[in-house]
Write a protein that holds these residues in place. Structure first.
Motif, PDB file in Angstrom:
ATOM      1  N   UNK A 101       0.831  -1.197   0.000  1.00 30.37           N
ATOM      2  CA  UNK A 101       0.000   0.000   0.000  1.00 30.37           C
ATOM      3  C   UNK A 101       0.867   1.250   0.000  1.00 30.37           C
ATOM      4  N   UNK A 102       0.259   2.375  -0.296  1.00 29.29           N
ATOM      5  CA  UNK A 102       0.984   3.645  -0.392  1.00 29.29           C
ATOM      6  C   UNK A 102       1.598   4.030   0.948  1.00 29.29           C
ATOM      7  N   UNK A 103       0.887   3.786   2.048  1.00 32.79           N
ATOM      8  CA  UNK A 103       1.383   4.168   3.370  1.00 32.79           C
ATOM      9  C   UNK A 103       2.670   3.436   3.732  1.00 32.79           C
ATOM     10  N   UNK A 104       2.862   2.224   3.191  1.00 36.27           N
ATOM     11  CA  UNK A 104       4.057   1.447   3.528  1.00 36.27           C
ATOM     12  C   UNK A 104       5.333   2.126   3.035  1.00 36.27           C
ATOM     13  N   UNK A 105       5.223   2.955   2.015  1.00 35.89           N
ATOM     14  CA  UNK A 105       6.392   3.687   1.518  1.00 35.89           C
ATOM     15  C   UNK A 105       6.953   4.586   2.613  1.00 35.89           C
ATOM     16  N   UNK A 106       6.060   5.057   3.480  1.00 36.41           N
ATOM     17  CA  UNK A 106       6.447   5.987   4.540  1.00 36.41           C
ATOM     18  C   UNK A 106       6.558   5.297   5.900  1.00 36.41           C
ATOM     19  N   UNK A 107       6.480   3.975   5.907  1.00 35.58           N
ATOM     20  CA  UNK A 107       6.629   3.231   7.146  1.00 35.58           C
ATOM     21  C   UNK A 107       5.453   3.334   8.088  1.00 35.58           C
ATOM     22  N   UNK A 126       1.887   1.811   9.292  1.00 35.78           N
ATOM     23  CA  UNK A 126       1.043   0.619   9.248  1.00 35.78           C
ATOM     24  C   UNK A 126      -0.392   0.974   9.634  1.00 35.78           C
ATOM     25  N   UNK A 127      -1.298   0.082   9.292  1.00 36.68           N
ATOM     26  CA  UNK A 127      -2.687   0.273   9.698  1.00 36.68           C
ATOM     27  C   UNK A 127      -3.474   1.075   8.690  1.00 36.68           C
ATOM     28  N   UNK A 128      -4.182   2.081   9.160  1.00 38.47           N
ATOM     29  CA  UNK A 128      -5.059   2.861   8.299  1.00 38.47           C
ATOM     30  C   UNK A 128      -4.265   3.569   7.201  1.00 38.47           C
ATOM     31  N   UNK A 129      -4.814   3.529   5.997  1.00 37.52           N
ATOM     32  CA  UNK A 129      -4.118   4.148   4.882  1.00 37.52           C
ATOM     33  C   UNK A 129      -4.732   5.456   4.436  1.00 37.52           C
ATOM     34  N   UNK A 130      -5.672   5.996   5.238  1.00 36.17           N
ATOM     35  CA  UNK A 130      -6.290   7.257   4.833  1.00 36.17           C
ATOM     36  C   UNK A 130      -5.266   8.384   4.915  1.00 36.17           C
ATOM     37  N   UNK A 131      -5.504   9.446   4.165  1.00 37.31           N
ATOM     38  CA  UNK A 131      -4.498  10.491   4.025  1.00 37.31           C
ATOM     39  C   UNK A 131      -4.410  11.426   5.225  1.00 37.31           C
ATOM     40  N   UNK A 132      -5.434  11.482   6.055  1.00 38.53           N
ATOM     41  CA  UNK A 132      -5.318  12.258   7.291  1.00 38.53           C
ATOM     42  C   UNK A 132      -4.318  11.584   8.224  1.00 38.53           C
ATOM     43  N   UNK A 133      -4.444  10.266   8.365  1.00 40.38           N
ATOM     44  CA  UNK A 133      -3.505   9.514   9.195  1.00 40.38           C
ATOM     45  C   UNK A 133      -2.091   9.656   8.661  1.00 40.38           C
ATOM     46  N   UNK A 134      -1.943   9.539   7.346  1.00 41.46           N
ATOM     47  CA  UNK A 134      -0.626   9.628   6.733  1.00 41.46           C
ATOM     48  C   UNK A 134      -0.035  11.026   6.906  1.00 41.46           C
ATOM     49  N   UNK A 183       0.991  11.341  10.649  1.00 42.70           N
ATOM     50  CA  UNK A 183       1.982  10.423  11.208  1.00 42.70           C
ATOM     51  C   UNK A 183       3.266  10.283  10.397  1.00 42.70           C
ATOM     52  N   UNK A 184       3.238  10.668   9.129  1.00 42.73           N
ATOM     53  CA  UNK A 184       4.421  10.491   8.276  1.00 42.73           C
ATOM     54  C   UNK A 184       5.006  11.849   7.901  1.00 42.73           C
ATOM     55  N   UNK A 185       6.085  12.272   8.564  1.00 43.34           N
ATOM     56  CA  UNK A 185       6.687  13.576   8.251  1.00 43.34           C
ATOM     57  C   UNK A 185       7.074  13.732   6.783  1.00 43.34           C
ATOM     58  N   UNK A 241      14.159   9.489   2.474  1.00 44.13           N
ATOM     59  CA  UNK A 241      15.100   8.790   3.344  1.00 44.13           C
ATOM     60  C   UNK A 241      14.624   8.977   4.779  1.00 44.13           C
ATOM     61  N   UNK A 242      13.822   8.030   5.251  1.00 45.10           N
ATOM     62  CA  UNK A 242      13.229   8.182   6.573  1.00 45.10           C
ATOM     63  C   UNK A 242      12.253   9.339   6.584  1.00 45.10           C
ATOM     64  N   UNK A 243      12.510  10.330   7.442  1.00 45.56           N
ATOM     65  CA  UNK A 243      11.646  11.503   7.512  1.00 45.56           C
ATOM     66  C   UNK A 243      12.085  12.602   6.554  1.00 45.56           C
ATOM     67  N   UNK A 244      13.256  12.432   5.953  1.00 47.12           N
ATOM     68  CA  UNK A 244      13.799  13.460   5.056  1.00 47.12           C
ATOM     69  C   UNK A 244      13.275  13.289   3.637  1.00 47.12           C
TER      70      UNK A 244
END
Length: 299
Positions: free
Chosen positions: A45-51, A53-61, A64-66, A248-251
């Motif tokens: 899933x798309x969210x896995x690219x940013x590490x 897990x769980x909900x893949x909605x874009x608010x969560x992403x 939670x994903x810098x 690269x991680x959060x960068x």
């Protein structure tokens, strides 16, 4: 042989031969919705690219994903700049309106729990091996995962759901075989006669994560749309935003578009322009082969 039996035999042979052709040929694209949905649910899933897990909605992403947060803000800056430029030229843009006017992407779609990026295609780009070989890199092409913006929410008791022409392309390089070649990599994309292109076959074969390394995330998104009633000579008009991001991680880093020279900078720098001409002349063979990549200093 009766006519009915002959017809059944012909149908059986046709189906068998079609199945055989599919099984013997290498897989270049995975576009079966059921297979893609299963891959999306099993770690691709798309969210896995940013590490995440769980909900893949874009608010969560977004929360939670810098790295995703930074990408959204970069896109928002680009969209705002384009909007200001078009307004200065007498073409104002609007997010939500029923009138016959230009429309611009509503950036709220990229950070709402009503939307997510769904996997809509997987591409086998073994042919990109030639580009790597021309640069002396030992990679066996690429695998590309295409994600498209989709939304679903309820309004007045009805479910409203659709997709938008806003796509991300996650590119992974394919590692070579133990001997440095690509025969084994290519072979994993070809199912045997008793195999089908399903989720298990893909995950255990060509999409095995140990053999894939993330390279970059490419954006190709329609951010502006003028209706045909306004652009009568063109039947409508659209503007697309294209960007490449390294993660690269959060960068997050911004990369230039492949083989897209910075024409404005080259026009102002005669020495750089001459250097580019010399470089192309020295690499004419690669240009003829169609595997030429202009160095970043010219992009």
């Amino acid at each position: 042989m009766s006519r009915g039996f002959a017809l059944l035999a012909a149908i059986f042979v046709a189906v068998f031969m079609a199945h055989t052709a599919r099984a013997e040929g290498p897989v270049t694209i995975v576009d079966d919705p059921a297979v893609l949905a299963a891959l999306d649910a099993k770690g691709f899933d798309f969210a896995s690219i940013f590490g995440v897990d769980g909900k893949g909605d874009l608010k969560t992403l977004y929360d939670k994903a810098p790295a995703y947060h930074r990408i959204v803000e970069t896109v928002a800056t680009d969209v705002a700049a384009l909007r200001a430029e078009m307004k200065a030229g007498g073409r104002p843009l609007y997010e939500v309106i029923d009138g016959n006017v230009g429309r611009i992407i509503d950036m709220r779609w990229l950070k709402t729990d009503a939307a997510r990026f769904r996997l809509v295609g997987v591409l086998n780009r073994l042919d990109r091996r030639d580009f790597a070989e021309a640069r002396g890199e030992g990679r066996c092409g690429e695998v590309r995962f295409i994600y498209r913006l989709a939304y679903s929410f309820k309004k007045n008791g009805k479910v409203l759901a659709s997709r938008l022409p806003f796509n991300f392309n996650a590119i992974y390089s394919a590692a070579p075989d133990a001997d440095g070649g690509c025969v084994g990599v290519a072979g994993r994309w070809t199912p045997q006669l008793d195999e089908s292109v399903d989720t298990g076959w893909l995950i255990g074969g060509p999409l095995e994560k140990a053999g894939l390394s993330f390279e970059q995330l490419e954006l190709n998104a329609q951010v502006v749309r003028f209706p045909s009633g306004q652009e009568t000579e063109f039947g409508g008009q659209a503007a697309y935003l294209m960007r490449i991001f390294g993660i690269d991680g959060e960068a997050v880093s911004e990369k230039p578009l492949e083989n897209t020279p910075d024409a404005a900078r080259l026009a102002e720098d005669a020495a750089l322009k001459a250097k580019l001409a010399d470089y192309i002349s020295a690499n004419a063979a690669a240009v003829d082969l169609g595997v030429y990549k202009i160095p970043h200093e010219f992009l």
